[in-house]
Enzyme design. Structure first.
Site, short mmCIF file in Angstrom:
data_model
loop_
_atom_site.label_atom_id
_atom_site.label_comp_id
_atom_site.label_asym_id
_atom_site.label_seq_id
_atom_site.Cartn_x
_atom_site.Cartn_y
_atom_site.Cartn_z
N LYS A 272 0.43 -0.73 -0.32
CA LYS A 272 0.31 -0.05 0.43
C LYS A 272 0.45 1.37 0.12
O LYS A 272 1.93 1.42 1.03
CB LYS A 272 -0.94 -0.23 0.95
CG LYS A 272 -1.45 0.87 1.59
CD LYS A 272 -2.51 0.96 2.58
CE LYS A 272 -3.89 2.69 2.89
NZ LYS A 272 -3.68 2.36 4.72
N ASP A 277 -2.62 10.37 3.90
CA ASP A 277 -4.42 9.77 4.12
C ASP A 277 -5.17 10.81 5.40
O ASP A 277 -4.76 10.73 6.16
CB ASP A 277 -4.27 8.12 4.19
CG ASP A 277 -5.81 7.49 4.81
OD1 ASP A 277 -6.29 8.78 4.42
OD2 ASP A 277 -5.23 7.05 5.90
N LYS A 284 -10.20 12.23 8.60
CA LYS A 284 -9.53 12.19 10.17
C LYS A 284 -9.34 13.03 11.36
O LYS A 284 -9.70 14.52 11.15
CB LYS A 284 -8.03 11.86 10.33
CG LYS A 284 -8.33 10.07 8.67
CD LYS A 284 -6.28 10.24 8.82
CE LYS A 284 -6.52 8.77 7.82
NZ LYS A 284 -6.77 7.32 9.20
N ASP A 295 1.39 6.25 5.73
CA ASP A 295 0.57 5.15 5.27
C ASP A 295 1.25 4.60 3.38
O ASP A 295 -0.06 3.90 3.00
CB ASP A 295 -0.51 5.95 4.88
CG ASP A 295 -1.82 5.11 5.18
OD1 ASP A 295 -1.98 4.43 5.97
OD2 ASP A 295 -3.52 5.82 4.88
N ASP A 354 -12.24 6.68 4.49
CA ASP A 354 -11.28 6.45 5.04
C ASP A 354 -10.47 5.19 5.00
O ASP A 354 -9.59 4.67 5.79
CB ASP A 354 -11.27 7.24 6.96
CG ASP A 354 -10.42 7.26 7.06
OD1 ASP A 354 -8.05 6.96 6.57
OD2 ASP A 354 -9.76 7.12 8.72
N GLU A 356 -9.70 3.95 2.62
CA GLU A 356 -8.97 3.70 1.34
C GLU A 356 -8.34 2.75 0.95
O GLU A 356 -7.75 2.41 -0.66
CB GLU A 356 -8.93 5.31 1.01
CG GLU A 356 -6.93 5.39 1.04
CD GLU A 356 -6.64 5.59 2.74
OE1 GLU A 356 -6.15 4.48 2.58
OE2 GLU A 356 -8.08 5.65 3.81
N ARG A 358 -7.94 -0.01 1.20
CA ARG A 358 -8.14 -1.90 0.56
C ARG A 358 -8.50 -1.49 -0.45
O ARG A 358 -8.87 -2.21 -1.78
CB ARG A 358 -9.45 -2.18 1.68
CG ARG A 358 -10.74 -1.32 1.54
CD ARG A 358 -11.39 -1.31 3.33
NE ARG A 358 -10.65 -1.20 4.01
CZ ARG A 358 -11.38 -1.44 6.09
NH1 ARG A 358 -12.08 -2.22 5.31
NH2 ARG A 358 -10.62 -1.26 7.02
#
Length: 506
Positions: A272, A277, A284, A295, A354, A356, A358
């Site tokens: 990833k 993010d 967030k 991230d 959030d 995201e 996946r």
């Protein structure tokens, strides 16, 4: 940092600093006994004064020891001899390097590998010495003037072997350890960079630079237009809220014995690469949001593992896939309730923008089908739920393949980069049900790390697959804030074993 192997007469070896182990109750390790004899019992005499009993991580620096060529002698506590563990051994290694960084020695000869706990192979004892030293000397300085940097940093560490016939094994451990350490450093450096510098385009440029260093490595970068043509609607939905274009970075590595390696089904690592993010529309909380530059640590670890494979010229077919994007709020960003179509053709209702990671991973997993992989391992800072479950010590492991689980668990122990298996039962899949799409992108608060893995499993039915949730292990917060480079050691251990360079640790 440079590493070397030495053997011979320890007392006659000229070095700015000689490092010796001391067990509790002031019991010298064998190398210490040699030096004690050479110095006419001086070490025993000094230890009787009580300044060091041998507690793990305690240190005592000595100067001008008679009969010894070393300028300094550093005594390091290794704990109780019969109760020594790998953790206390690594604690002693770290303590020695930390003190050496504060001296003007610049280089040292360490005998601590011989004080490793019973049951730890000499190979791993040496490799741990290399990786721990490299970890402790790393300092981030790309965007700051490091005023706290050591005036005379430790540049060379020589590791002592008592028998010359052990040198070949020690040299192999040194090579492997150095490659792992360099891979970890690359992953840490990429993770520590701020999001305004380390963008998806920056990662793509770094991938090209890495490929330029090695004849065995090539890289291709898919742009958004190419991804759109393929049908990567899930990945592209995440990047819509950003001014930075998404990239799909694909490494192709074929090492020594290329003919044989080319015939192998590849190991595919999918990381990833969310370079920042903010959560998108499902924004967030502001506190600690700066840490969301980490991230992309899954992608950074793919970079690190690929580099290590290249450095070691491993006889293996390896592919690394890094979907890279940002996740920001914007007028064109994903909204809760939106439905997107993934590369697999499955539709996804986005209940939380959030979640995201996946979304970019699922398209990367489907893309990996074209390589006919022997195994696919994805790694991602995916869920806070995994941090709640396992803390900062173990990465979460999810797979339906018991043999693959055992392989990764054993490799994690060998690499001191451990994982803990969590269930991937069919019972959890129902939490992803949606009235409007083939699935929702979240399954509620209960079992959040598990339902995230269940989501990914729907895109990994055509190959052996495991998912590593590294949200708790990829970086540290607080005073020690910074990337850890995990799980590069685990990944390299898997590659060393699958290539046949090392025997399987299972």
């Amino acid at each position: 940092m440079e590493f070397k192997i030495k053997s011979g007469d320890l007392a006659k070896h000229k070095t700015p600093c000689l490092v010796l182990g001391v067990f509790e109750k002031r019991k010298l390790a064998p190398a210490g006994e040699v030096i004690d004899k050479a110095s006419g019992g001086r070490l025993t005499e000094l230890l009787k004064k009580g300044d060091l009993d041998g507690e793990p991580g305690r240190t005592l620096m000595l100067y001008d020891l008679p009969g010894v060529a070393a300028e300094r002698v550093l005594l390091v506590g290794c704990g109780k001899r019969k109760e020594a563990t790998r953790a206390t051994y690594r604690q002693a290694l770290a303590a020695s390097v930390d003190l050496l960084q504060r001296t003007h020695a610049g280089e040292a000869l360490s005998t601590l590998a011989e004080a490793a706990p019973e049951g730890l192979s000499h190979y791993l004892a040496v490799r741990d010495a290399v990786t721990t030293a490299a970890e402790r000397v790393y300092r981030y300085s790309q965007t700051k003037d490091d005023k706290q940097a050591p005036k005379t940093p430790l540049r060379t560490l020589t590791l002592w072997v008592t028998k010359k016939q052990e040198s070949d094994e020690a040299e192999q451990a040194l090579r492997h350890g150095a490659a792992i350490a360099e891979g970890v450093t690359l992953a840490r450096e990429l993770g520590n960079l701020p999001g305004n510098l380390c963008t998806p385009s920056y990662l793509a440029d770094q991938a090209h630079d890495l490929a330029a260093r090695f004849d065995t490595l090539s890289v291709e970068v898919l742009e958004e237009a190419q991804m759109e043509e393929l049908g990567m609607g899930a990945l592209l939905s995440v990047s819509r809220g950003s001014r930075q274009p998404a990239k799909l970075i694909v490494f192709h590595y074929q090492g020594a014995g290329q003919g044989a390696a080319a015939a192998q089904r590849p190991v595919v690592l999918v990381g990833k690469g969310l370079t920042f993010d903010a959560g998108g529309i499902s924004l967030k909380p502001g506190a600690d949001m700066d840490e969301m530059k980490y991230d992309m640590c899954g992608g950074a670890s793919v970079f690190g593992a690929v580099q290590a494979a290249c450095e070691l010229d491993l006889p293996i077919h390896l592919i690394g896939v890094v979907p890279a994007s940002e996740n920001l709020p914007d007028g064109d960003a994903n909204k809760p309730g939106d439905i997107v179509k993934s590369l697999s053709g499955q539709t996804i209702e986005i209940l939380n923008t959030d979640a995201e990671g996946r979304l970019i991973l699922c398209d990367a997993l489907t893309y990996s089908e074209r390589f006919d992989p022997a195994v696919v391992i994805d790694l991602a800072t995916l869920t806070g739920a995994c941090v709640v479950a396992l803390g900062k010590h173990a990465s979460g492991l999810f797979t339906a393949d018991d043999q693959l689980a055992s392989e990764l668990q054993a490799a994690g122990v060998a690499a001191w980069d451990r994982v803990w298996r969590l269930p991937l039962w069919e019972d959890y899949q129902a939490q992803l049900d949606s009235n409007f799409a083939d699935m929702a992108n979240v399954g509620g608060r209960d079992g959040g790390a598990i339902t995230a893995a269940c989501f990914l499993s729907r895109y990994a039915k055509k190959f052996p697959w495991a998912h590593l949730d590294i949200a708790g292990t990829a970086w540290l917060s607080g005073k020690e804030k910074g990337g850890t480079g995990r799980p590069v050691p685990l990944l390299v251990q898997v590659l060393l074993e699958r290539s046949g360079v090392l025997s399987a640790s299972t």
